[in-house]
Design a protein around this motif. Structure first.
Motif, mmCIF file in Angstrom:
data_model
loop_
_atom_site.group_PDB
_atom_site.id
_atom_site.type_symbol
_atom_site.label_atom_id
_atom_site.label_comp_id
_atom_site.label_asym_id
_atom_site.label_seq_id
_atom_site.Cartn_x
_atom_site.Cartn_y
_atom_site.Cartn_z
ATOM 1 N N ARG A 171 86.959 20.521 104.005
ATOM 2 C CA ARG A 171 86.359 19.802 105.142
ATOM 3 C C ARG A 171 86.904 18.376 105.228
ATOM 4 O O ARG A 171 87.135 17.855 106.319
ATOM 5 C CB ARG A 171 84.826 19.796 105.003
ATOM 6 N N LEU A 172 87.110 17.748 104.068
ATOM 7 C CA LEU A 172 87.687 16.392 104.068
ATOM 8 C C LEU A 172 89.114 16.407 104.628
ATOM 9 O O LEU A 172 89.515 15.502 105.367
ATOM 10 C CB LEU A 172 87.698 15.822 102.643
ATOM 11 N N ALA A 173 89.874 17.439 104.289
ATOM 12 C CA ALA A 173 91.266 17.539 104.787
ATOM 13 C C ALA A 173 91.264 17.748 106.304
ATOM 14 O O ALA A 173 92.083 17.154 107.030
ATOM 15 C CB ALA A 173 91.994 18.681 104.081
ATOM 16 N N GLU A 174 90.339 18.565 106.800
ATOM 17 C CA GLU A 174 90.220 18.779 108.246
ATOM 18 C C GLU A 174 89.866 17.467 108.942
ATOM 19 O O GLU A 174 90.379 17.138 110.017
ATOM 20 C CB GLU A 174 89.120 19.810 108.569
ATOM 21 N N TYR A 175 88.958 16.710 108.313
ATOM 22 C CA TYR A 175 88.558 15.427 108.900
ATOM 23 C C TYR A 175 89.775 14.508 109.024
ATOM 24 O O TYR A 175 90.023 13.910 110.073
ATOM 25 C CB TYR A 175 87.467 14.760 108.035
ATOM 26 N N ALA A 176 90.536 14.402 107.937
ATOM 27 C CA ALA A 176 91.694 13.494 107.942
ATOM 28 C C ALA A 176 92.720 13.919 108.995
ATOM 29 O O ALA A 176 93.287 13.077 109.703
ATOM 30 C CB ALA A 176 92.327 13.460 106.550
ATOM 31 N N ALA A 177 92.934 15.231 109.126
ATOM 32 C CA ALA A 177 93.982 15.705 110.030
ATOM 33 C C ALA A 177 93.553 15.675 111.495
ATOM 34 O O ALA A 177 94.342 15.305 112.367
ATOM 35 C CB ALA A 177 94.386 17.132 109.640
ATOM 36 N N LEU A 178 92.312 16.082 111.775
ATOM 37 C CA LEU A 178 91.927 16.338 113.166
ATOM 38 C C LEU A 178 90.930 15.338 113.753
ATOM 39 O O LEU A 178 90.943 15.086 114.953
ATOM 40 C CB LEU A 178 91.332 17.757 113.281
ATOM 41 N N THR A 179 90.059 14.771 112.900
ATOM 42 C CA THR A 179 89.003 13.890 113.431
ATOM 43 C C THR A 179 89.355 12.415 113.295
ATOM 44 O O THR A 179 89.050 11.619 114.200
ATOM 45 C CB THR A 179 87.645 14.195 112.743
ATOM 46 N N ALA A 180 90.019 12.034 112.196
ATOM 47 C CA ALA A 180 90.348 10.615 111.995
ATOM 48 C C ALA A 180 91.118 10.011 113.188
ATOM 49 O O ALA A 180 90.910 8.826 113.507
ATOM 50 C CB ALA A 180 91.087 10.426 110.679
ATOM 51 N N PRO A 181 91.992 10.771 113.882
ATOM 52 C CA PRO A 181 92.675 10.181 115.048
ATOM 53 C C PRO A 181 91.724 9.674 116.133
ATOM 54 O O PRO A 181 92.098 8.819 116.947
ATOM 55 C CB PRO A 181 93.540 11.342 115.578
ATOM 56 N N LEU A 182 90.477 10.154 116.135
ATOM 57 C CA LEU A 182 89.512 9.672 117.136
ATOM 58 C C LEU A 182 89.133 8.216 116.914
ATOM 59 O O LEU A 182 88.667 7.546 117.843
ATOM 60 C CB LEU A 182 88.227 10.502 117.070
ATOM 61 N N VAL A 183 89.323 7.723 115.686
ATOM 62 C CA VAL A 183 88.958 6.334 115.386
ATOM 63 C C VAL A 183 89.793 5.401 116.266
ATOM 64 O O VAL A 183 89.256 4.520 116.963
ATOM 65 C CB VAL A 183 89.152 6.037 113.883
ATOM 66 N N ALA A 184 91.107 5.600 116.286
ATOM 67 C CA ALA A 184 91.976 4.759 117.120
ATOM 68 C C ALA A 184 91.718 5.030 118.608
ATOM 69 O O ALA A 184 91.731 4.108 119.431
ATOM 70 C CB ALA A 184 93.434 5.043 116.786
ATOM 71 N N TRP A 185 91.449 6.284 118.927
ATOM 72 C CA TRP A 185 91.215 6.677 120.335
ATOM 73 C C TRP A 185 90.034 5.905 120.903
ATOM 74 O O TRP A 185 90.115 5.327 121.989
ATOM 75 C CB TRP A 185 90.954 8.190 120.354
ATOM 76 N N TYR A 186 88.913 5.844 120.139
ATOM 77 C CA TYR A 186 87.727 5.121 120.633
ATOM 78 C C TYR A 186 87.872 3.608 120.460
ATOM 79 O O TYR A 186 87.320 2.843 121.247
ATOM 80 C CB TYR A 186 86.459 5.647 119.958
ATOM 81 N N ALA A 187 88.623 3.168 119.436
ATOM 82 C CA ALA A 187 88.845 1.715 119.275
ATOM 83 C C ALA A 187 89.596 1.191 120.495
ATOM 84 O O ALA A 187 89.270 0.127 121.033
ATOM 85 C CB ALA A 187 89.612 1.439 117.990
ATOM 86 N N ASN A 188 90.574 1.954 120.984
ATOM 87 C CA ASN A 188 91.338 1.539 122.170
ATOM 88 C C ASN A 188 90.469 1.418 123.406
ATOM 89 O O ASN A 188 90.789 0.690 124.334
ATOM 90 C CB ASN A 188 92.454 2.556 122.469
ATOM 91 N N LYS A 189 89.376 2.153 123.424
ATOM 92 C CA LYS A 189 88.463 2.076 124.580
ATOM 93 C C LYS A 189 87.407 0.999 124.380
ATOM 94 O O LYS A 189 86.515 0.831 125.222
ATOM 95 C CB LYS A 189 87.781 3.433 124.791
ATOM 96 N N GLY A 190 87.452 0.310 123.220
ATOM 97 C CA GLY A 190 86.482 -0.767 122.954
ATOM 98 C C GLY A 190 85.095 -0.261 122.594
ATOM 99 O O GLY A 190 84.108 -1.002 122.673
ATOM 100 N N LEU A 191 84.992 1.011 122.189
ATOM 101 C CA LEU A 191 83.660 1.597 121.934
ATOM 102 C C LEU A 191 83.314 1.713 120.446
ATOM 103 O O LEU A 191 82.175 2.025 120.096
ATOM 104 C CB LEU A 191 83.592 3.006 122.542
ATOM 105 N N LEU A 192 84.300 1.481 119.567
ATOM 106 C CA LEU A 192 84.093 1.794 118.142
ATOM 107 C C LEU A 192 83.274 0.721 117.433
ATOM 108 O O LEU A 192 83.578 -0.468 117.531
ATOM 109 C CB LEU A 192 85.450 1.942 117.439
ATOM 110 N N ARG A 193 82.226 1.141 116.705
ATOM 111 C CA ARG A 193 81.422 0.225 115.876
ATOM 112 C C ARG A 193 81.489 0.740 114.437
ATOM 113 O O ARG A 193 80.962 1.809 114.141
ATOM 114 C CB ARG A 193 79.946 0.212 116.296
#
Ligand code: AP5
Length: 215
Positions: A171-193
């Motif tokens: 599950r950690l490997a899936e997170y790193a590969a598929l979910t972690a990219p959302l961090v930059a995606w939402y940071a670019n939209k100014g929504l990440l806390r």
């Protein structure tokens, strides 16, 4: 009205903090993990399909979860806001959510990233127990359930089938590969806390509320 997303690795405390925030805001918690486990328990076709992926620590295909969330957030109790716990988990899910909300003239207000290092995750997950009736999340050491030995009324406690160490690593490997990219995606939209998920439960809750402006 508040529409929020929790992201973070498995065992980061998303469910625990989402339960606290939802009771504070009086909005529903929309947990795709809980919805998929309910479908599996009910023995539906969707539940059987999801189980193949969940037991292996893999993400369930996008089209399955996207449909579930779309239906859930259209329910009347979600009209005044909701907390998404464990969704979106891929960029495709995030894009679909964005267009679903836009067609209802809604948008996400904040995306909370609960940050916890990998070395703490296995201990958190293997010590987790969930109340069968209440759905409340406990930890044998850090947030112990009521104990009949101490004269406290308890309930039957369940351990999740995917909370084995080998599955947690997947599950950690899936997170790193598929979910972690959302961090930059939402940071670019100014929504990440970003919220530090390490520390006593109440301290994490206080940081979370501060980060999203809840008093
Ligand atoms: P899901 O149920 O969403 O699991 P997860 O994301 O892996 O997260 P967890 O529920 O394990 O952890 P959590 O962050 O909620 O932590 P918790 O608060 O319980 O998903 C399960 C599966 O379903 C996936 O693997 C996938 O197959 C499928 N799935 C779900 N959504 C999907 C999607 N969108 N797309 C595709 N597939 C999907 O806390 C953990 C433990 O730590 C508890 O015991 C708690 O008491 C303790 N704890 C919490 N905070 C602290 C603290 N500050 N200090 C000490 N202990 C703490």
């Amino acid at each position: 009205m508040k529409q929020l997303i929790f992201i973070g690795p498995p065992g980061a405390g998303k469910g625990t903090q989402a339960q606290r925030l939802c009771s504070k805001l009086s909005v529903p918690q929309v947990s795709t993990g809980d919805m998929l486990r309910a479908a599996r328990k009910a023995g539906t076709e969707l539940g059987r399909k999801a189980d193949e992926f969940m037991s292996a620590g893999l993400l369930v295909p996008d089209e399955v979860v996207i449909g579930l969330v779309r239906e859930r957030i259209a329910q009347p109790d979600a009209a005044a806001g909701f907390v998404l716990d464990g969704f979106p988990r891929t960029v495709a899910q995030a894009e679909s959510l964005e267009s679903t909300l836009a067609s209802a003239s809604k948008q996400i207000d904040d995306v909370v990233l609960l940050e916890v290092p990998d070395e703490l995750i296995v201990e958190r997950i293997t010590g987790r127990r969930v109340g069968e009736t209440s759905g409340r999340i406990f930890h044998l050491k850090y947030d112990p359930p009521p104990s009949p030995d101490r004269g406290e009324a308890g309930e039957r406690l369940l351990q999740r089938a995917d909370d084995r160490e080998d599955v947690v690593r997947k599950r950690l490997a899936e997170y790193a590969a598929l979910t972690a990219p959302l961090v930059a995606w939402y940071a670019n939209k100014g929504l990440l806390r970003r919220v530090d998920g390490v520390g006593a439960l109440d301290d994490v809750t206080a940081s979370l509320f501060r980060a999203i402006g809840v008093n």
